[in-house]
Design a protein around this motif. Structure first.
Motif, PDB file in Angstrom:
ATOM      1  N   GLY A 170      -5.049   4.978  -4.798  1.00  0.00           N
ATOM      2  CA  GLY A 170      -5.889   4.056  -5.576  1.00  0.00           C
ATOM      3  C   GLY A 170      -7.370   4.358  -5.549  1.00  0.00           C
ATOM      4  O   GLY A 170      -7.803   5.470  -5.221  1.00  0.00           O
ATOM      5  N   ASN A 175       0.824  -1.217   0.000  1.00  0.00           N
ATOM      6  CA  ASN A 175       0.000   0.000   0.000  1.00  0.00           C
ATOM      7  C   ASN A 175       0.856   1.264   0.000  1.00  0.00           C
ATOM      8  O   ASN A 175       0.517   2.265  -0.635  1.00  0.00           O
ATOM      9  N   THR A 202      -0.512   4.564  -7.892  1.00  0.00           N
ATOM     10  CA  THR A 202      -1.288   3.547  -8.598  1.00  0.00           C
ATOM     11  C   THR A 202      -2.270   2.878  -7.648  1.00  0.00           C
ATOM     12  O   THR A 202      -2.113   2.963  -6.423  1.00  0.00           O
ATOM     13  N   HIS A 203      -3.267   2.206  -8.207  1.00  0.00           N
ATOM     14  CA  HIS A 203      -4.221   1.478  -7.367  1.00  0.00           C
ATOM     15  C   HIS A 203      -3.608   0.175  -6.855  1.00  0.00           C
ATOM     16  O   HIS A 203      -3.856  -0.247  -5.739  1.00  0.00           O
ATOM     17  N   SER A 204      -2.797  -0.452  -7.692  1.00  0.00           N
ATOM     18  CA  SER A 204      -2.202  -1.734  -7.323  1.00  0.00           C
ATOM     19  C   SER A 204      -0.862  -1.878  -8.017  1.00  0.00           C
ATOM     20  O   SER A 204      -0.707  -1.461  -9.165  1.00  0.00           O
ATOM     21  N   MET A 205       0.096  -2.512  -7.353  1.00  0.00           N
ATOM     22  CA  MET A 205       1.404  -2.737  -7.983  1.00  0.00           C
ATOM     23  C   MET A 205       1.281  -3.746  -9.125  1.00  0.00           C
ATOM     24  O   MET A 205       2.207  -3.887  -9.923  1.00  0.00           O
ATOM     25  N   CYS A 220       2.062   1.722  -3.467  1.00  0.00           N
ATOM     26  CA  CYS A 220       0.988   2.284  -4.312  1.00  0.00           C
ATOM     27  C   CYS A 220       0.970   3.811  -4.188  1.00  0.00           C
ATOM     28  O   CYS A 220       0.766   4.517  -5.175  1.00  0.00           O
TER      29      CYS A 220
END
Length: 497
Positions: free
Chosen positions: A371, A175, A183-186, A178
């Protein structure tokens, strides 16, 4: 030449400052909002200054133009400018927390926290080593690190509860990353080009008087009427022949049409708007439309949201020397997909709280969240956010009587109409070549119609995307491109021998 800069963030201001020094008298900067600075935004609040946008100088050392300007303008303290601060190599690794709270209200062993930080950053560093590989083992940074964690787990000898706690700590690191990558997710961040992002030496530092001191000083160095505020651009018409009534004999290849109907003909436009705005307005912003491969590069590149939530307290509940409190959400694991319901679970994306330097008798924590959960948070009222975070703090400290924060202030970068997010990353399906493609001026192929639209902004810098110094360098790069074009034009042809 008539030059228009679209966007008064640091890229646009950097370009304008450079062009003014090079004597481009017909220069205008069109800014959509009522203030300069873009994603640099300091607010006077809580008796001090808080950063709604850019927070740190990343890599404050001689190779960083933001650091150089900050020194030149006298905006930093002695410690920030010291030789030893400039030599520190962090490698993008964050400091360890001084306290780590589990969501059930117990403290997590700092030894365990340090072990997991060590593992995570070792794997993150390994993820930077695929830039010259023909084919990566998996598409994304997230998948790569998760695969490696699964391998390491085979050697874990602790009881089941400790193993679960280790995974929950690692989940917090995902997190955090992120937030760093916006970004929302790696799983959305491409593995191959991940190592192209370049970190400068220096111990990341902040501006004691606010980051906006930097942009204010640049604005003050420009001639008075250059900046035009509250002038959102609707369409950039290019590759045409446009006239202006006051100059009947002159033809301009570009004409910038604003939302209020004003039209500005120009020889050159330096476009510095955020990638999030370009993504949203791609189909209507350019007339004729952008060449296919350039439009495709804009679509493929990543642009996400990272927000801050500031909480003001009458009394601190943390130790005097505490700088960062981590939250570990028990039961979470990077190896399992999180439930897609942000309504009640959005707070679980929160990484914890930075303790801001105290403003006299005011105590402020700054939470970070990235995210889709961060974008969901923007839709809530201040009251709802305050309530949710009061519950989180009471849970993690194990103190149901903990006084609620006095007030809340937060950024909302996704809702900002001329930004639509925080900063760029190289998404799965794109490469550093997409950044270079975005940075190419238009038209691409013709020698006669030179440099009608030039592109700047953090998303156009291949090594320093997502940073303030990347944005500043990109603006200067395009100003230099124009300067060399006009310098060449100004050279009288040499007689042949």
């Amino acid at each position: 030449p008539r030059v228009l800069v679209v966007g008064g963030g640091i890229a646009g201001l950097g370009a304008a400052q450079r062009l003014c020094h090079r004597a481009f008298p017909h220069l205008r900067v069109l800014e959509a909002t009522g203030r300069a600075g873009g994603r640099i935004r300091s607010e006077r609040k809580f008796g001090g200054v808080v950063e709604m946008g850019a927070h740190w100088i990343h890599g404050p050392s001689q190779g960083n133009p933001v650091f150089q300007l900050a020194v030149e303008y006298g905006l930093l303290g002695e410690k920030e400018m010291s030789e030893e601060n400039q030599l520190v190599e962090l490698g993008g690794h964050l400091d360890l927390p001084c306290v780590s709270y589990a969501s059930s209200g117990r403290n997590v062993s700092l030894e365990l926290v340090a072990d997991m930080a060590n593992l995570f950053y070792t794997l993150l560093d390994q993820a930077r080593e695929f830039q010259h590989v023909v084919e990566t083992p998996v598409p994304s940074v997230g998948e790569y690190i998760k695969r490696e964690i699964s391998r390491h787990m085979a050697d874990w000898t602790e009881n089941n509860e400790t193993k679960k706690l280790k995974l929950a700590i690692l989940n917090t690191h995902f997190n955090v990353e992120c937030c760093v990558s916006g970004t929302h997710s790696m799983d959305l961040v491409a593995l191959g080009p991940f190592g192209e992002y370049t970190m400068l030496p220096g111990l990341d530092c902040t501006f004691p008087g606010g980051y906006e001191g930097l942009t204010s000083n640049i604005v003050a160095s420009l001639p008075k009427d250059i900046l035009v505020f509250n002038k959102p651009v609707k369409t950039i018409h290019w590759n045409g022949s446009f006239r202006e009534e006051t100059l009947p004999g002159e033809m301009f290849p570009v004409m910038v049409e604003c939302e209020d109907g004003d039209r500005f003909p120009a020889h050159h436009v330096i476009l510095t708007v955020p990638l999030g705005f370009l993504k949203e307005h791609l189909d209507t912003f350019f007339q004729p439309p952008l060449p296919l491969e350039k439009a495709e590069a804009i679509r493929k590149m990543g642009f996400g949201t990272n927000n801050k939530i500031f909480l003001e307290f009458e009394e601190p509940f943390w130790e005097p020397d505490c700088k960062y409190m981590q939250v570990v959400w028990e039961g979470s694991s990077p190896l399992e997909d999180a439930a897609p319901e942000p309504k009640d679970t959005w707070v679980r994306k929160l990484i914890g709280f930075l303790v801001l330097p105290s403003f006299g008798s005011v105590y402020v924590l700054c939470g970070f969240i990235a995210g889709l959960e961060s974008e969901f948070m923007e839709t809530l009222s201040d009251e709802e956010v305050l309530q949710s975070l009061t519950q989180v703090l009471r849970r993690m400290t194990g103190n149901p009587q903990l006084p609620a924060p006095r007030s809340v202030l937060r950024s909302r970068w996704h809702s900002a109409p001329y930004t639509r997010g925080s900063y760029s990353y190289i998404a799965v399906g794109s490469t550093g070549d997409n950044i270079d493609l975005l940075a190419q001026p238009l038209p691409a192929d013709s020698a006669d119609a030179q440099l009608q639209i030039l592109f700047a902004g953090e998303a156009t810098h291949r090594m320093f995307y997502s940073t303030t110094h990347g944005a500043l360098l990109s603006g200067r790069r395009e100003a230099d491109r124009l300067t060399s074009l006009w310098h060449t034009k100004a050279q009288p042809p040499q007689p042949e021998p």
